[in-house]
Design an enzyme around this catalytic site. Structure first.
Site, PDB file in Angstrom:
ATOM      1  CG  HIS A 306      13.278  30.939  -0.706  1.00 43.48           C
ATOM      2  ND1 HIS A 306      12.711  30.376   0.413  1.00 43.48           N
ATOM      3  CD2 HIS A 306      14.109  31.914  -0.274  1.00 43.48           C
ATOM      4  CE1 HIS A 306      13.178  31.003   1.476  1.00 43.48           C
ATOM      5  NE2 HIS A 306      14.027  31.939   1.100  1.00 43.48           N
ATOM      6  CG  ASP A 363      19.652  37.467  -2.005  1.00 44.15           C
ATOM      7  OD1 ASP A 363      19.688  38.443  -1.245  1.00 44.15           O
ATOM      8  OD2 ASP A 363      19.812  36.296  -1.616  1.00 44.15           O
TER       9      ASP A 363
HETATM   10  N1  CMC Z   1      19.233  27.846 -10.812  1.00 47.13           N
HETATM   11  C1  CMC Z   1      19.150  26.641 -11.423  1.00 47.13           C
HETATM   12  N2  CMC Z   1      18.649  25.529 -10.845  1.00 47.13           N
HETATM   13  C2  CMC Z   1      18.217  25.633  -9.585  1.00 47.13           C
HETATM   14  C3  CMC Z   1      18.273  26.841  -8.870  1.00 47.13           C
HETATM   15  C4  CMC Z   1      18.790  27.977  -9.534  1.00 47.13           C
HETATM   16  N3  CMC Z   1      18.868  29.161  -8.908  1.00 47.13           N
HETATM   17  N4  CMC Z   1      17.784  26.661  -7.618  1.00 47.13           N
HETATM   18  C5  CMC Z   1      17.434  25.366  -7.551  1.00 47.13           C
HETATM   19  N5  CMC Z   1      17.696  24.755  -8.722  1.00 47.13           N
HETATM   20  C6  CMC Z   1      17.389  23.357  -9.079  1.00 47.13           C
HETATM   21  C7  CMC Z   1      18.371  22.389  -8.454  1.00 47.13           C
HETATM   22  O1  CMC Z   1      19.472  22.157  -9.310  1.00 47.13           O
HETATM   23  C8  CMC Z   1      17.508  21.176  -8.262  1.00 47.13           C
HETATM   24  O2  CMC Z   1      17.336  20.570  -9.510  1.00 47.13           O
HETATM   25  P1  CMC Z   1      17.183  18.948  -9.633  1.00 47.13           P
HETATM   26  O3  CMC Z   1      15.911  18.612  -8.896  1.00 47.13           O
HETATM   27  O4  CMC Z   1      17.136  18.692 -11.087  1.00 47.13           O
HETATM   28  O5  CMC Z   1      18.404  18.369  -8.955  1.00 47.13           O
HETATM   29  C9  CMC Z   1      16.153  21.766  -7.872  1.00 47.13           C
HETATM   30  O6  CMC Z   1      16.124  23.059  -8.490  1.00 47.13           O
HETATM   31  C10 CMC Z   1      15.948  21.913  -6.368  1.00 47.13           C
HETATM   32  O7  CMC Z   1      17.064  22.625  -5.842  1.00 47.13           O
HETATM   33  P2  CMC Z   1      17.623  22.441  -4.371  1.00 47.13           P
HETATM   34  O8  CMC Z   1      19.037  22.891  -4.337  1.00 47.13           O
HETATM   35  O9  CMC Z   1      17.311  21.073  -3.873  1.00 47.13           O
HETATM   36  O10 CMC Z   1      16.687  23.455  -3.573  1.00 47.13           O
HETATM   37  P3  CMC Z   1      16.975  23.976  -2.118  1.00 47.13           P
HETATM   38  O11 CMC Z   1      15.650  24.250  -1.517  1.00 47.13           O
HETATM   39  O12 CMC Z   1      17.892  23.051  -1.396  1.00 47.13           O
HETATM   40  O13 CMC Z   1      17.801  25.324  -2.378  1.00 47.13           O
HETATM   41  C11 CMC Z   1      18.332  27.564  -2.831  1.00 47.13           C
HETATM   42  C12 CMC Z   1      17.266  26.603  -2.316  1.00 47.13           C
HETATM   43  C13 CMC Z   1      17.878  28.991  -2.556  1.00 47.13           C
HETATM   44  C14 CMC Z   1      19.662  27.335  -2.072  1.00 47.13           C
HETATM   45  C15 CMC Z   1      18.539  27.337  -4.339  1.00 47.13           C
HETATM   46  O14 CMC Z   1      17.321  27.595  -5.018  1.00 47.13           O
HETATM   47  C16 CMC Z   1      19.665  28.171  -4.923  1.00 47.13           C
HETATM   48  O15 CMC Z   1      20.817  27.754  -4.879  1.00 47.13           O
HETATM   49  N6  CMC Z   1      19.364  29.392  -5.475  1.00 47.13           N
HETATM   50  C17 CMC Z   1      20.379  30.259  -5.986  1.00 47.13           C
HETATM   51  C18 CMC Z   1      21.057  30.977  -4.828  1.00 47.13           C
HETATM   52  C19 CMC Z   1      20.168  32.045  -4.222  1.00 47.13           C
HETATM   53  O16 CMC Z   1      19.573  32.848  -4.930  1.00 47.13           O
HETATM   54  N7  CMC Z   1      20.128  32.087  -2.884  1.00 47.13           N
HETATM   55  C20 CMC Z   1      19.362  33.082  -2.130  1.00 47.13           C
HETATM   56  C21 CMC Z   1      18.186  32.481  -1.401  1.00 47.13           C
HETATM   57  S1  CMC Z   1      17.047  33.763  -0.825  1.00 47.13           S
HETATM   58  C22 CMC Z   1      17.904  34.582   0.405  1.00 47.13           C
HETATM   59  C23 CMC Z   1      18.104  33.749   1.582  1.00 47.13           C
HETATM   60  O17 CMC Z   1      17.122  33.447   2.290  1.00 47.13           O
HETATM   61  O18 CMC Z   1      19.246  33.404   1.858  1.00 47.13           O
END
Ligand code: CMC
Length: 428
Positions: A306, A363
């Site tokens: 998140h 989720d």
């Molecule tokens: N599985 C594997 N790696 C992950 C995941 C995951 N679910 N989430 C983040 N990472 C890694 C990402 O690859 C990155 O790694 P590195 O630093 O090596 O490049 C690091 O963690 C930081 O990720 P980010 O994409 O920069 O983080 P963000 O804050 O931009 O994204 C997120 C947050 C929720 C979009 C992301 O964690 C994600 O894609 N999660 C899976 C989708 C999900 O469950 N979404 C629902 C969110 S909760 C409901 C809502 O509010 O919408």
């Protein structure tokens, strides 16, 4: 503590005011930065940018705190009532008994859709994504209520809010019935919000669906836990669209589109797909976690991570507990719950997830619960939308009523070609 930050840019020293929120959050106010220095700030994904000041929802991502208008979400668990929380978010305080009665009455009396609108469902293919139908139909509502386009007084705004909150569940249920080729079931004025929705989803002309108390409570809680989450992607979308002066219906329709994406609300669908894939033996939980860690795979562990919560997501914690409690009673032993628990266990002890502070989000368990209540997978994000609607409405109104609000219009750093001449086609 200082109430100003000083920025040094070459020879110049620029003082920037510090804004402090009611919970002590601090922001450097850069409103005049470009005018003073010719520089803008660059923050892709807005991870470090405050887009507004807001009095609706407070999150402390490190402590796992989520409060609506100051009230911790845990306080709503004992007797979950989505209507009450919707009022709280939109109006700012818990409703009195009279206010609640009046709001409930409005939610009941506005549940029907104009018959003209009902016919529009026929135009959609059976396999149309319900989120597309939902967004289109919320927008279409504005055609049927032009008197609610210009909302200036509080009374009119509350009528528009009640209409929208009431009708979104009718639209959602009709979208589902259409996809199955089932007759539409009219709302029943004797039923409250959640049982009425489930009645429109699952009753047959010859047989009334009866909503068990356990399902009613769990569904109310699911909707409450999705009801607001400050400046998330869809809410920010609603604010951006609303900032142009677009009406409430158009702005919320845009919110639905933003929520649809798999990194936002669409993740609940992806979680179930992932669990089912593992259940059908295509992969073990260990294989899946391995794949999610492999940057080349483009696979993420859905329902994990998140932008704000870096310790635990309090919504996931509450839903995990509800799942544990009611799933055995609803559907016996659900193998998907065991798989989810196993995935959580593996990920939470893996340095990849620990180092990046990735924990289950809302989720992760919501899909398993919705499935146990009979909600089909392609309707999960629609359920999220029904829950999130009061939040969108509250933010739209806060912005609409705010003083000194400006149209949302970020800037950019241009990285394209510098000036070059136009070359006629026969000379290229
Ligand atoms: N599985 C594997 N790696 C992950 C995941 C995951 N679910 N989430 C983040 N990472 C890694 C990402 O690859 C990155 O790694 P590195 O630093 O090596 O490049 C690091 O963690 C930081 O990720 P980010 O994409 O920069 O983080 P963000 O804050 O931009 O994204 C997120 C947050 C929720 C979009 C992301 O964690 C994600 O894609 N999660 C899976 C989708 C999900 O469950 N979404 C629902 C969110 S909760 C409901 C809502 O509010 O919408």
């Amino acid at each position: 503590m200082t109430d100003k930050a000083t920025l040094t840019l070459g020879e110049a020293r620029i003082e920037l005011p510090i804004i402090i929120g009611s919970e002590g959050e601090r922001a450097i106010d850069i409103r005049d930065l470009r005018a003073q220095t010719g520089h803008i700030t660059l923050d892709p994904g807005f991870g470090n940018t405050g887009s507004c000041e807001s009095a609706i929802t407070y999150i402390d991502g490190d402590a796992g705190i989520l409060r609506y208008r100051g009230i911790p979400i845990e306080d709503f668990a004992a007797s979950p009532n989505f209507g009450e929380v919707a009022w709280l978010l939109i109006c700012g305080s818990l409703p009195t008994a009279d206010e609640y009665d009046a709001f409930s009455t409005d939610l009941t009396r506005f549940a029907n859709l104009d018959e003209g609108m009902k016919h529009q469902f026929e135009g959609f293919p059976r396999n149309a994504p319900p989120m597309a139908i939902l967004s289109a139909m919320i927008n279409a509502l504005s055609c049927f209520h032009p008197e609610l386009h210009e909302l200036e007084d509080e009374g009119q705004f509350r009528i528009a809010s009640a209409r929208l909150i009431s009708k979104i569940r009718t639209i959602a249920a009709y979208a589902f019935r259409h996809s199955r080729g089932l007759p539409y079931i009219y709302p029943d004025p004797n039923l409250r919000y959640v049982p009425n929705f489930l009645h429109m989803m699952f009753s047959q002309p010859y047989k009334q669906y009866v909503c068990p108390q356990m399902v009613r409570d769990a569904m109310n809680l699911i909707l409450i836990l999705h009801a607001d989450h400050e400046q998330n992607c869809s809410t920010s979308t609603v604010r951006v669209v609303g900032s142009s002066g677009a009406n409430l219906f158009a702005s919320c329709a845009a919110g639905v589109c933003a929520l649809w994406g798999p990194l936002h609300g669409g993740a609940n669908v992806e979680v179930l797909t992932m669990l089912e894939e593992i259940h059908h033996g295509n992969m073990t939980p260990e294989d899946y976690v391995k794949l999610a860690k492999d940057k080349d795979s483009k696979v993420r562990l859905m329902g994990f991570g998140h932008r704000v919560y870096k310790n635990f997501d309090p919504r996931a914690k509450m839903l995990g507990e509800v799942a544990e409690k009611i799933l055995p009673r609803l559907c016996g032993n659900d193998p998907l719950l065991d798989i989810a628990r196993r995935l959580e266990e593996i990920a939470l002890s893996d340095p990849y997830f620990i180092d990046r502070k990735l924990y289950p989000n809302v989720d992760f368990y919501s899909g398993i619960l919705l499935r146990a209540m009979g909600i089909p997978t392609n309707m999960f994000t629609v359920m999220f939308s029904i829950g999130r609607l009061p939040g969108w409405i509250a933010h739209w109104w806060e912005q609409h009523r705010g003083h000194g609000q400006r149209i949302a219009r970020p800037r950019q750093i241009y990285t394209g070609e510098t000036q070059r001449p136009y070359v006629p086609i026969d000379q290229r």
